[in-house]
Motif scaffolding. Structure first.
Motif, PDB file in Angstrom:
ATOM      1  N   GLN A   1      13.598   1.375   0.383  1.00 51.66           N
ATOM      2  CA  GLN A   1      13.446   0.307  -0.064  1.00 51.66           C
ATOM      3  C   GLN A   1      12.484   1.265  -1.039  1.00 51.66           C
ATOM      4  O   GLN A   1      11.632   1.909  -0.216  1.00 51.66           O
ATOM      5  CB  GLN A   1      12.802  -0.641   0.504  1.00 51.66           C
ATOM      6  CG  GLN A   1      13.682  -1.382   0.945  1.00 51.66           C
ATOM      7  CD  GLN A   1      13.105  -3.013   1.729  1.00 51.66           C
ATOM      8  OE1 GLN A   1      11.843  -2.894   1.412  1.00 51.66           O
ATOM      9  NE2 GLN A   1      13.741  -3.908   2.858  1.00 51.66           N
ATOM     10  N   ASN A   2      11.992   0.743  -2.476  1.00 53.84           N
ATOM     11  CA  ASN A   2      11.212   1.400  -3.444  1.00 53.84           C
ATOM     12  C   ASN A   2      11.051   3.375  -2.488  1.00 53.84           C
ATOM     13  O   ASN A   2       9.750   3.614  -2.420  1.00 53.84           O
ATOM     14  CB  ASN A   2       9.890   0.478  -2.970  1.00 53.84           C
ATOM     15  CG  ASN A   2       9.803  -1.068  -3.035  1.00 53.84           C
ATOM     16  OD1 ASN A   2      10.846  -1.121  -3.934  1.00 53.84           O
ATOM     17  ND2 ASN A   2       9.821  -1.786  -2.785  1.00 53.84           N
ATOM     18  N   ASP A   3      12.184   3.623  -2.866  1.00 53.60           N
ATOM     19  CA  ASP A   3      11.581   5.276  -2.411  1.00 53.60           C
ATOM     20  C   ASP A   3      11.473   5.761  -1.149  1.00 53.60           C
ATOM     21  O   ASP A   3      10.519   6.508  -0.869  1.00 53.60           O
ATOM     22  CB  ASP A   3      11.521   5.804  -3.142  1.00 53.60           C
ATOM     23  CG  ASP A   3      11.742   5.843  -4.738  1.00 53.60           C
ATOM     24  OD1 ASP A   3      13.524   6.469  -4.488  1.00 53.60           O
ATOM     25  OD2 ASP A   3      11.982   6.102  -5.492  1.00 53.60           O
ATOM     26  N   ILE A   4      10.950   4.563   0.238  1.00 52.41           N
ATOM     27  CA  ILE A   4      10.668   5.093   1.139  1.00 52.41           C
ATOM     28  C   ILE A   4      11.657   4.610   2.046  1.00 52.41           C
ATOM     29  O   ILE A   4      12.146   3.398   2.338  1.00 52.41           O
ATOM     30  CB  ILE A   4       9.683   3.484   1.582  1.00 52.41           C
ATOM     31  CG1 ILE A   4       8.783   3.918   0.397  1.00 52.41           C
ATOM     32  CG2 ILE A   4       8.449   4.245   2.818  1.00 52.41           C
ATOM     33  CD1 ILE A   4       7.453   2.423   0.255  1.00 52.41           C
ATOM     34  N   THR A   5      12.080   5.675   3.160  1.00 57.47           N
ATOM     35  CA  THR A   5      12.946   5.355   4.109  1.00 57.47           C
ATOM     36  C   THR A   5      11.573   4.331   5.688  1.00 57.47           C
ATOM     37  O   THR A   5      10.558   5.149   6.058  1.00 57.47           O
ATOM     38  CB  THR A   5      13.618   6.206   4.736  1.00 57.47           C
ATOM     39  OG1 THR A   5      13.444   6.882   3.230  1.00 57.47           O
ATOM     40  CG2 THR A   5      14.511   6.758   5.684  1.00 57.47           C
TER      41      THR A   5
ATOM     42  N   LEU B   1       0.725  -1.184  -0.025  1.00 61.73           N
ATOM     43  CA  LEU B   1      -0.103   0.246  -0.219  1.00 61.73           C
ATOM     44  C   LEU B   1       0.978   0.907   0.538  1.00 61.73           C
ATOM     45  O   LEU B   1       0.733   2.089  -0.512  1.00 61.73           O
ATOM     46  CB  LEU B   1      -1.157  -0.109   1.289  1.00 61.73           C
ATOM     47  CG  LEU B   1      -2.551   1.737   1.646  1.00 61.73           C
ATOM     48  CD1 LEU B   1      -3.038   0.804   1.570  1.00 61.73           C
ATOM     49  CD2 LEU B   1      -1.593   1.843   2.345  1.00 61.73           C
ATOM     50  N   CYS B   2       2.010   1.507   0.573  1.00 64.21           N
ATOM     51  CA  CYS B   2       2.210   2.743   0.972  1.00 64.21           C
ATOM     52  C   CYS B   2       3.518   2.827  -0.673  1.00 64.21           C
ATOM     53  O   CYS B   2       3.438   3.869  -0.563  1.00 64.21           O
ATOM     54  CB  CYS B   2       3.956   2.218   2.298  1.00 64.21           C
ATOM     55  SG  CYS B   2       3.076   2.386   3.753  1.00 64.21           S
ATOM     56  N   LYS B   3       4.107   1.458  -1.678  1.00 67.91           N
ATOM     57  CA  LYS B   3       4.931   2.028  -2.375  1.00 67.91           C
ATOM     58  C   LYS B   3       3.829   2.699  -3.325  1.00 67.91           C
ATOM     59  O   LYS B   3       3.667   3.327  -4.527  1.00 67.91           O
ATOM     60  CB  LYS B   3       4.937   0.247  -2.486  1.00 67.91           C
ATOM     61  CG  LYS B   3       6.253   0.208  -4.151  1.00 67.91           C
ATOM     62  CD  LYS B   3       6.144  -1.530  -4.347  1.00 67.91           C
ATOM     63  CE  LYS B   3       7.203  -1.010  -5.768  1.00 67.91           C
ATOM     64  NZ  LYS B   3       7.047  -2.431  -6.476  1.00 67.91           N
ATOM     65  N   LYS B   4       2.575   2.042  -3.738  1.00 79.65           N
ATOM     66  CA  LYS B   4       1.398   2.228  -4.106  1.00 79.65           C
ATOM     67  C   LYS B   4       1.480   3.615  -3.829  1.00 79.65           C
ATOM     68  O   LYS B   4       0.861   4.344  -5.164  1.00 79.65           O
ATOM     69  CB  LYS B   4      -0.240   1.726  -3.833  1.00 79.65           C
ATOM     70  CG  LYS B   4      -0.994   1.639  -5.138  1.00 79.65           C
ATOM     71  CD  LYS B   4      -1.758   0.573  -4.424  1.00 79.65           C
ATOM     72  CE  LYS B   4      -3.173   1.123  -4.828  1.00 79.65           C
ATOM     73  NZ  LYS B   4      -5.293   0.672  -4.552  1.00 79.65           N
ATOM     74  N   HIS B   5       1.291   4.173  -2.822  1.00 77.33           N
ATOM     75  CA  HIS B   5       0.700   5.652  -2.779  1.00 77.33           C
ATOM     76  C   HIS B   5       2.256   6.413  -2.371  1.00 77.33           C
ATOM     77  O   HIS B   5       1.770   7.393  -2.081  1.00 77.33           O
ATOM     78  CB  HIS B   5      -0.232   5.978  -1.737  1.00 77.33           C
ATOM     79  CG  HIS B   5      -1.500   5.405  -2.213  1.00 77.33           C
ATOM     80  ND1 HIS B   5      -1.635   5.589  -2.764  1.00 77.33           N
ATOM     81  CD2 HIS B   5      -2.165   3.544  -2.106  1.00 77.33           C
ATOM     82  CE1 HIS B   5      -2.965   5.177  -3.383  1.00 77.33           C
ATOM     83  NE2 HIS B   5      -3.497   4.104  -2.151  1.00 77.33           N
TER      84      HIS B   5
END
Ligand SMILES: [Fe+2]
Length: 247
Positions: free
Chosen positions: A201-205, A179-183
């Protein structure tokens, strides 16, 4: 904007009750004094408390927590952990009406939307986010899509390599991370692991903040602790930066 994340305070029934030879009240007092000192040298907009405020859910411990937090004179979001009793948190909030506690659990500045999701399963150490709570979170993220989003929770979403806590992490972490990656969520902040850790990961810290109480010895599968304690300062600017303060 700058925020401080504190987590896993584990306040016991009273100051006389220690845990692993640690006085939790002394640790929490030290952290609150440090927050006040840091506020004199830099602006702190928000504090996030990511669960396990108390060790056994005692009412008096919550009273102490909210009074002490209000003394920091900074808005704060309170999230429950597996050691907390939500009814007792609500009872004390109704009784004390803490001035700086943000009851919605949400905070906006001109660039950032800070929110939380409940990961607690009653009576269990592991975490799980219900479909309802996931759907609610998604709604809130979509409503605030013009902002960068940071989501805080109690249970950690990626194993930290320490079996004693990885055995009770967030069970459906994959659903949350999808969900976090999607948004395009920018930041996920967790507690629970009594370990300090950061991934990108995937532009999420994704960060686990150190506990205010004690840390588990890295890699342990039995009860072995170290007395260091601390918290994180998170600078939510264009490039997120994180300072781990330890004592
Ligand atoms: Fe926990």
């Amino acid at each position: 904007m700058k925020a401080i994340q504190i987590t896993d305070i584990h306040l016991t029934q009273s100051r006389e009750h220690q845990l692993f030879n640690v006085n939790l009240y002394d640790n929490f007092d030290t952290i609150c004094e440090e927050i006040c000192r840091i506020k004199r040298v830099t602006e702190i907009d928000l504090i996030i408390v990511s669960g396990d405020i108390t060790n056994d859910g005692d009412i008096d411990a919550y009273r102490y927590f909210f009074k002490r937090m209000d003394s920091c004179q900074t808005p704060y979001i309170t999230i429950a952990g597996n050691h907390d009793l939500k009814n007792n948190i609500d009872t004390v909030i109704t009784e004390i009406k803490p001035k700086y506690n943000i009851t919605s659990g949400e905070y906006n500045d001109k660039n950032w939307f800070i929110t939380y999701v409940d990961t607690v399963v009653k009576g269990e150490d592991y975490g799980f986010i219900t479909q309802n709570n996931l759907a609610e979170l998604e709604k809130r993220i979509i409503l605030n899509k013009k902002f960068n989003t940071a989501v805080f929770m109690h249970h950690h979403t990626i194993p930290v390599g320490t079996p004693i806590v990885d055995s009770c992490m967030l069970e459906n972490a994959a659903d949350l991370l999808t969900l976090c990656k999607k948004h395009k969520v920018k930041f996920i902040g967790c507690g629970h692991a009594h370990t300090s850790r950061i991934w990108h990961q995937n532009d999420i810290t994704i960060s686990v903040a150190p506990a205010v109480s004690f840390q588990w010895l890295s890699g342990t599968d039995t009860v072995k602790t170290t007395k260091s304690f601390g918290f994180n300062i998170i600078d939510f600017s264009e490039n997120i930066s994180l300072t781990s303060c330890s004592y």
